[in-house]
Write an enzyme that holds these catalytic residues in place. Structure first.
Site, PDB file in Angstrom:
ATOM      1  N   HIS A  54       0.853  -1.188   0.000  1.00  0.00           N
ATOM      2  CA  HIS A  54       0.000   0.000   0.000  1.00  0.00           C
ATOM      3  C   HIS A  54       0.892   1.243   0.000  1.00  0.00           C
ATOM      4  O   HIS A  54       2.063   1.183   0.412  1.00  0.00           O
ATOM      5  CB  HIS A  54      -0.897  -0.008   1.237  1.00  0.00           C
ATOM      6  CG  HIS A  54      -2.053  -0.970   1.137  1.00  0.00           C
ATOM      7  ND1 HIS A  54      -3.175  -0.883   1.935  1.00  0.00           N
ATOM      8  CD2 HIS A  54      -2.261  -2.038   0.314  1.00  0.00           C
ATOM      9  CE1 HIS A  54      -4.009  -1.864   1.627  1.00  0.00           C
ATOM     10  NE2 HIS A  54      -3.479  -2.576   0.641  1.00  0.00           N
ATOM     11  N   GLU A  56       1.166   3.886   1.833  1.00  0.00           N
ATOM     12  CA  GLU A  56       1.791   4.312   3.095  1.00  0.00           C
ATOM     13  C   GLU A  56       2.983   3.413   3.433  1.00  0.00           C
ATOM     14  O   GLU A  56       4.004   3.876   3.915  1.00  0.00           O
ATOM     15  CB  GLU A  56       0.772   4.251   4.243  1.00  0.00           C
ATOM     16  CG  GLU A  56      -0.422   5.191   4.090  1.00  0.00           C
ATOM     17  CD  GLU A  56      -1.604   4.523   3.383  1.00  0.00           C
ATOM     18  OE1 GLU A  56      -1.388   3.682   2.466  1.00  0.00           O
ATOM     19  OE2 GLU A  56      -2.738   4.847   3.753  1.00  0.00           O
ATOM     20  N   CYS A  84      -5.827   2.161   5.905  1.00  0.00           N
ATOM     21  CA  CYS A  84      -6.488   0.922   6.313  1.00  0.00           C
ATOM     22  C   CYS A  84      -5.826   0.435   7.605  1.00  0.00           C
ATOM     23  O   CYS A  84      -4.788   0.957   8.015  1.00  0.00           O
ATOM     24  CB  CYS A  84      -6.361  -0.125   5.213  1.00  0.00           C
ATOM     25  SG  CYS A  84      -4.710  -0.866   5.118  1.00  0.00           S
ATOM     26  N   CYS A  87      -2.071  -0.300   7.317  1.00  0.00           N
ATOM     27  CA  CYS A  87      -1.204   0.887   7.202  1.00  0.00           C
ATOM     28  C   CYS A  87      -1.219   1.706   8.488  1.00  0.00           C
ATOM     29  O   CYS A  87      -0.189   2.263   8.880  1.00  0.00           O
ATOM     30  CB  CYS A  87      -1.646   1.727   6.014  1.00  0.00           C
ATOM     31  SG  CYS A  87      -1.324   0.893   4.449  1.00  0.00           S
TER      32      CYS A  87
END
Lengths: 157, 157
Positions: A54, A56, A84, A87
């Site tokens: 992801h 991040e 999420c 993260c």
């Protein structure tokens, strides 16, 4: 434009570029230390076959590699969307001091991302979650922590 | 020994070897597909300066690389300790079907790992958490999702 807006604009621009390039989901993030971007990332899940890539996490990994430390105390992260649970957990482990985000997890859900579902699962007792989760062999595993506690070589984090 | 115990023993042995080698925290994990280990990992946070390199994430990344897909539906993960929120999130994103764990997050807390603190933070409303979290520029970010929804090149996940 104030600095915070410049950094968030960068995160959002990264997200949009990812859609245009078809490299992954519509997410971008930058990590900032003392007014300087030290890590940036876009979602690379489908491009790299890595469900943990992801934006991040990509940005945090770039920042910690650049600084040569796993500790981003004092840094800020700007994310084009509310992180999420994976993260958000990564942001805590990296000890990032401040999180700025733009779109919400409900906006992500409207684009068919599972963030809201995962947040709901987290809030349920384990035995009510969709994913089956079972404990076993705790006594053997606790011995590993005992070895850790006794070790004089350990590097705490 | 039944298969499940063999796989958990492997995860616990990995965790113990990591303590002995001083490569990172006392954690190990294996990902299993149809009775075969397809990914394994130990915690590499301090060795690689990567706060996201928890055993489960290392194992998931190895498994998805090996299979050439970001989707581990039907796979199981065996973790020497109850996954932290970051890793639990990763397990959901990888679509792993079943999680087995040995030690608990409270066992980890006794060895000075932050899992319990992070779980507590997750359960609080954002404005009551220790880490400051602020929303800004939502309208700009929502346009990225609109571009995603309209794109005919996107790969959903």
């Amino acid at each position: 434009m104030e600095d915070r807006k410049v950094f968030m604009k960068e995160a959002i621009t990264l997200a949009l570029s990812n859609v245009k390039n078809s490299h992954g989901g519509p997410f971008g993030a930058v990590v900032v230390k003392e007014g300087v971007v030290i890590g940036s990332g876009t979602n690379q899940v489908t491009a790299s076959n890595d469900p943990t890539a992801h934006a991040e996490i990509v940005a945090i990994r770039e920042a910690t590699t650049k600084l040569g430390t796993f500790d981003l105390t004092g840094c800020e992260i700007y994310a084009s969307c509310e992180p999420c649970p994976m993260c958000l957990g990564a942001i805590y482990w990296a000890k990032i001091t401040k999180l700025y985000y733009a779109a919400t997890k409900d906006d992500a859900a409207k684009a068919d991302f599972d963030d809201s579902y995962i947040y709901k699962e987290f809030a349920l007792p384990k035995n009510e979650r969709t994913m089956v989760s079972l404990q076993m062999m705790r006594d053997d595993a606790v011995k590993v922590f005992e070895a850790w506690n006794k070790s004089d070589q350990k590097v705490p984090y």
